[in-house]
Enzyme design. Structure first.
Site, PDB file in Angstrom:
ATOM      1  N   TYR A 160     -26.985 -37.372  -0.493  1.00  0.00           N
ATOM      2  CA  TYR A 160     -27.942 -36.493  -0.416  1.00  0.00           C
ATOM      3  C   TYR A 160     -28.628 -36.137  -1.766  1.00  0.00           C
ATOM      4  O   TYR A 160     -29.333 -35.487  -1.874  1.00  0.00           O
ATOM      5  CB  TYR A 160     -27.039 -34.906  -0.118  1.00  0.00           C
ATOM      6  CG  TYR A 160     -26.795 -35.063   1.324  1.00  0.00           C
ATOM      7  CD1 TYR A 160     -25.878 -35.965   1.941  1.00  0.00           C
ATOM      8  CD2 TYR A 160     -27.681 -34.513   2.130  1.00  0.00           C
ATOM      9  CE1 TYR A 160     -25.507 -36.134   3.230  1.00  0.00           C
ATOM     10  CE2 TYR A 160     -27.278 -34.388   3.791  1.00  0.00           C
ATOM     11  CZ  TYR A 160     -26.211 -35.366   4.168  1.00  0.00           C
ATOM     12  OH  TYR A 160     -26.118 -35.476   5.281  1.00  0.00           O
ATOM     13  N   LYS A 237     -13.720 -42.093   4.192  1.00  0.00           N
ATOM     14  CA  LYS A 237     -13.811 -43.539   4.922  1.00  0.00           C
ATOM     15  C   LYS A 237     -13.484 -44.393   3.573  1.00  0.00           C
ATOM     16  O   LYS A 237     -13.988 -45.353   3.069  1.00  0.00           O
ATOM     17  CB  LYS A 237     -15.111 -43.770   5.256  1.00  0.00           C
ATOM     18  CG  LYS A 237     -15.330 -45.146   5.859  1.00  0.00           C
ATOM     19  CD  LYS A 237     -14.723 -44.936   7.284  1.00  0.00           C
ATOM     20  CE  LYS A 237     -14.675 -46.228   7.968  1.00  0.00           C
ATOM     21  NZ  LYS A 237     -14.095 -46.340   9.319  1.00  0.00           N
ATOM     22  N   ASP A 338     -13.511 -41.749  10.856  1.00  0.00           N
ATOM     23  CA  ASP A 338     -13.795 -41.877  12.058  1.00  0.00           C
ATOM     24  C   ASP A 338     -12.542 -41.400  12.881  1.00  0.00           C
ATOM     25  O   ASP A 338     -13.012 -40.805  14.074  1.00  0.00           O
ATOM     26  CB  ASP A 338     -14.257 -43.325  12.531  1.00  0.00           C
ATOM     27  CG  ASP A 338     -13.067 -44.319  11.492  1.00  0.00           C
ATOM     28  OD1 ASP A 338     -12.244 -43.766  10.901  1.00  0.00           O
ATOM     29  OD2 ASP A 338     -13.295 -45.408  11.779  1.00  0.00           O
ATOM     30  N   ASP A 362     -21.662 -33.148   7.027  1.00  0.00           N
ATOM     31  CA  ASP A 362     -22.756 -32.911   7.955  1.00  0.00           C
ATOM     32  C   ASP A 362     -22.504 -33.244   9.382  1.00  0.00           C
ATOM     33  O   ASP A 362     -22.746 -32.348  10.433  1.00  0.00           O
ATOM     34  CB  ASP A 362     -23.924 -33.647   7.443  1.00  0.00           C
ATOM     35  CG  ASP A 362     -25.276 -33.395   7.837  1.00  0.00           C
ATOM     36  OD1 ASP A 362     -25.349 -32.180   8.769  1.00  0.00           O
ATOM     37  OD2 ASP A 362     -26.410 -33.777   7.091  1.00  0.00           O
TER      38      ASP A 362
HETATM   39  O1  LIG Z   1     -32.049 -30.538   5.176  1.00  0.00           O
HETATM   40  C1  LIG Z   1     -32.041 -30.864   6.369  1.00  0.00           C
HETATM   41  O2  LIG Z   1     -33.147 -30.976   6.946  1.00  0.00           O
HETATM   42  C2  LIG Z   1     -30.870 -31.141   7.154  1.00  0.00           C
HETATM   43  C3  LIG Z   1     -29.565 -30.772   6.497  1.00  0.00           C
HETATM   44  C4  LIG Z   1     -28.308 -30.813   7.360  1.00  0.00           C
HETATM   45  O3  LIG Z   1     -28.345 -31.304   8.533  1.00  0.00           O
HETATM   46  C5  LIG Z   1     -27.294 -29.797   7.184  1.00  0.00           C
HETATM   47  O4  LIG Z   1     -27.339 -29.482   6.298  1.00  0.00           O
HETATM   48  O5  LIG Z   1     -26.554 -29.671   7.974  1.00  0.00           O
HETATM   49 MG   LIG Z   2     -26.638 -30.855   9.541  1.00  0.00          MG
END
Ligand SMILES: O=C(O)CCC(=O)C(=O)O
Ligand SMILES: [Mg+2]
Ligand SMILES: NC(=O)C1=CN([C@@H]2O[C@H](COP(=O)(O)OP(=O)(O)OC[C@H]3O[C@@H](n4cnc5c(N)ncnc54)[C@H](OP(=O)(O)O)[C@@H]3O)[C@@H](O)[C@H]2O)C=CC1
Length: 474
Positions: A160, A237, A338, A362
């Site tokens: 990210y 993982k 997983d 996420d």
């Molecule tokens: O920032 C986004 O567009 C997606 C972020 C995301 O999926 C989340 O933080 O769960």
């Molecule tokens: Mg998300």
């Protein structure tokens, strides 16, 4: 000073001390309405927050909302491409706690995520996403009530960070050539591996500092839970990504066994201790054999390492943790990513806090939300040491935008987390009661209505669900 916005005329600032908020009775709280379904979700949610605070404190406490802009709404007010105006950043910095609706991120090209940007700008390093079942909520699972987990997702790094190069770009090609011709050949463990020349390239940084501060927050939360929920599972993982995800696991264990030594036991330590409890005369080697089922097939060097591990554990914590004392402490274990996706479905009650890196967290938070009723029931918080921004797990759900249709439960429960973070527990409890009763009386939005048996027809609108929650405060 602000360019295009003005804070409410009354109200005071929330400040932070040692990572905890100090909250006046009349705080000013900035909010971002959000894109897409934000237009429906925010007004419904705000109505519930205000009603709960009024009902709980009879006017003694009050939130003074401060509208700030991000996403499409910001471009309308501030001009093209002004997705995240300085005003908004200044307001969140000044007032410390904010709440937001979802914001759109284009796929492939275009701007990078505003949601991620906010987390990085304010160093909101822990993304906290509880997945808990409300009685009566329909679920695709047979026993959704068994799932009661809190995901602690590292929120500032991993992929990210957004350091990547497009396939065919000058720097991307240069990097691939450098890796193929110099860096990979100079690393013997990579052998003759080569990166295909037509690849896009992304970087996955996982730092010791970032990992340990996240695990520290997860541990502190575990210590506040009832005894039977005092467990932290490090999700990674690490079998494949040894120096990023594997290191996250190792740094997690290092942190808990140093900073929280008196308050935790690792799963492996618990096996060693209980082997000795069952058989006080057990040899080091037999103990090692029992904790590692493949022991006899290992090399002598590896066997010696495991025996040493057993000896070290017994020497260092037998007095403080042995004879069953470890059973009263926080259990820290780890699971491969997983595997945890199937474990939360097949053995949901064996997990409590799941601490993991950004991408795993996420994925995992959407999957866990599905078990307890879907994304409409998935709240979240982004918490740092000086600031916190509350937001649902889901996104803008564009196909439902403006239809007054989606479930505001996710944003409302994010507000509950905010009220709890502020110490306004009475208002938070009222909302949880109202939400629970609305659901158990089958007064729900389309997402829950379609899963109920028999289906609820017609479902409540987003705004009507908010009203139903308020109705059930008493
Ligand atoms: O920032 C986004 O567009 C997606 C972020 C995301 O999926 C989340 O933080 O769960
Ligand atoms: Mg998300
Ligand atoms: N923090 C943030 O602001 C986030 C932003 N995003 C962004 O949102 C945009 C859309 O992403 P998308 O992949 O469609 O994912 P979304 O999470 O927005 O929506 C996916 C599906 O989840 C269900 N859903 C979402 N919210 C609700 C709700 N409140 N009530 C009931 N059901 C809900 C709907 O399912 P169904 O139609 O089947 O009923 C919806 O179609 C993207 O630009 C993405 O980047 C994504 C995640 C987080």
């Amino acid at each position: 000073m602000y360019e295009k916005i003005a804070p409410p005329e009354t109200g005071s600032k929330i400040t932070f001390k040692n990572g905890e908020p100090i909250v006046p009775d009349n705080p000013i709280i900035p909010f971002i309405r959000g894109d897409g379904t934000g237009i429906d979700l925010w007004p419904a949610s705000q109505k519930v927050f205000d009603a709960a605070v009024k009902e709980a404190y009879g006017g003694k406490r009050q939130i003074n909302w401060f509208k700030v802009y991000a996403g499409d709404e910001a471009c309308e007010k501030y001009g093209t491409y002004q997705y995240l105006p300085q005003d908004t950043l200044d307001a969140i910095k000044e007032y410390g706690i904010a709440i937001k609706g979802p914001l759109t991120t284009p796929i492939g090209g275009g701007i990078r995520s505003l949601n991620v940007a906010l987390r990085q700008i304010f160093d909101l390093y822990s993304c906290v996403r509880p997945c808990k079942y409300y009685a009566g909520t329909p679920s695709p699972h047979k026993t959704p009530e068994k799932l009661d987990v809190i995901i602690y997702r590292e929120n500032t790094e991993d992929i990210y960070l957004g350091i990547e190069w497009r396939q065919g770009s000058e720097i991307g090609d240069k990097l691939i050539k450098l890796l193929n011709t110099e860096l990979i050949p100079a690393t013997p463990e990579h052998g003759k591996k080569q990166i295909p020349l037509d690849s896009g390239i992304g970087i996955k940084p996982i730092s010791k500092t970032g990992s340990q501060r996240l695990v520290r927050r997860a541990m502190k939360n575990a210590l506040r839970l009832p005894k039977n929920k005092q467990q932290v599972t490090l999700v990674h993982k690490g079998n494949i990504m040894k120096y990023t995800e594997g290191a996250f696991r190792d740094w997690g264990y290092e942190l808990v066994t140093t900073e929280f030594r008196g308050e935790c036991v690792t799963e492996r330590e618990s096996w060693i201790l209980s082997n000795k409890e069952r058989n006080p005369d057990i040899s080091l080697e037999e103990n090692a054999r029992q904790i590692d089922p493949g022991y006899d097939a290992l090399t002598e060097e590896k066997k010696a390492q495991i025996c040493q591990e057993v000896e070290d554990v017994l020497n260092s914590i037998w007095q403080t943790h042995g004879n069953g004392q470890w059973k009263n402490l926080v259990m820290v274990n780890d699971r491969i990513a997983d595997s945890i996706f199937q474990q939360i479905q097949t053995r949901p009650d064996e997990y409590s806090i799941l601490a993991t890196m950004n991408l795993n967290g996420d994925y995992l938070s959407d999957a866990a939300a599905a078990i307890v009723g879907g994304l409409g029931m998935g709240p979240g918080a982004n918490i740092g040491d000086q600031c916190a921004i509350f937001e649902a797990t889901h996104g803008t759900a564009p196909k439902h935008a403006g239809l007054d249709r989606v479930n505001p439960g996710s944003v409302i429960l994010s507000g509950v987390m905010m009220l709890e973070f502020m110490g306004w527990q009475e208002a938070a409890d009222l909302i949880k009661k109202g939400l629970g009763e609305a659901i158990s009386n089958r007064e729900v939005t389309y997402d829950l209505a379609r899963l109920m048996e028999p289906p609820v027809e017609p479902p409540l609108k987003c705004s009507e669900f908010a009203e139903a929650i308020i109705k059930y405060f008493n």
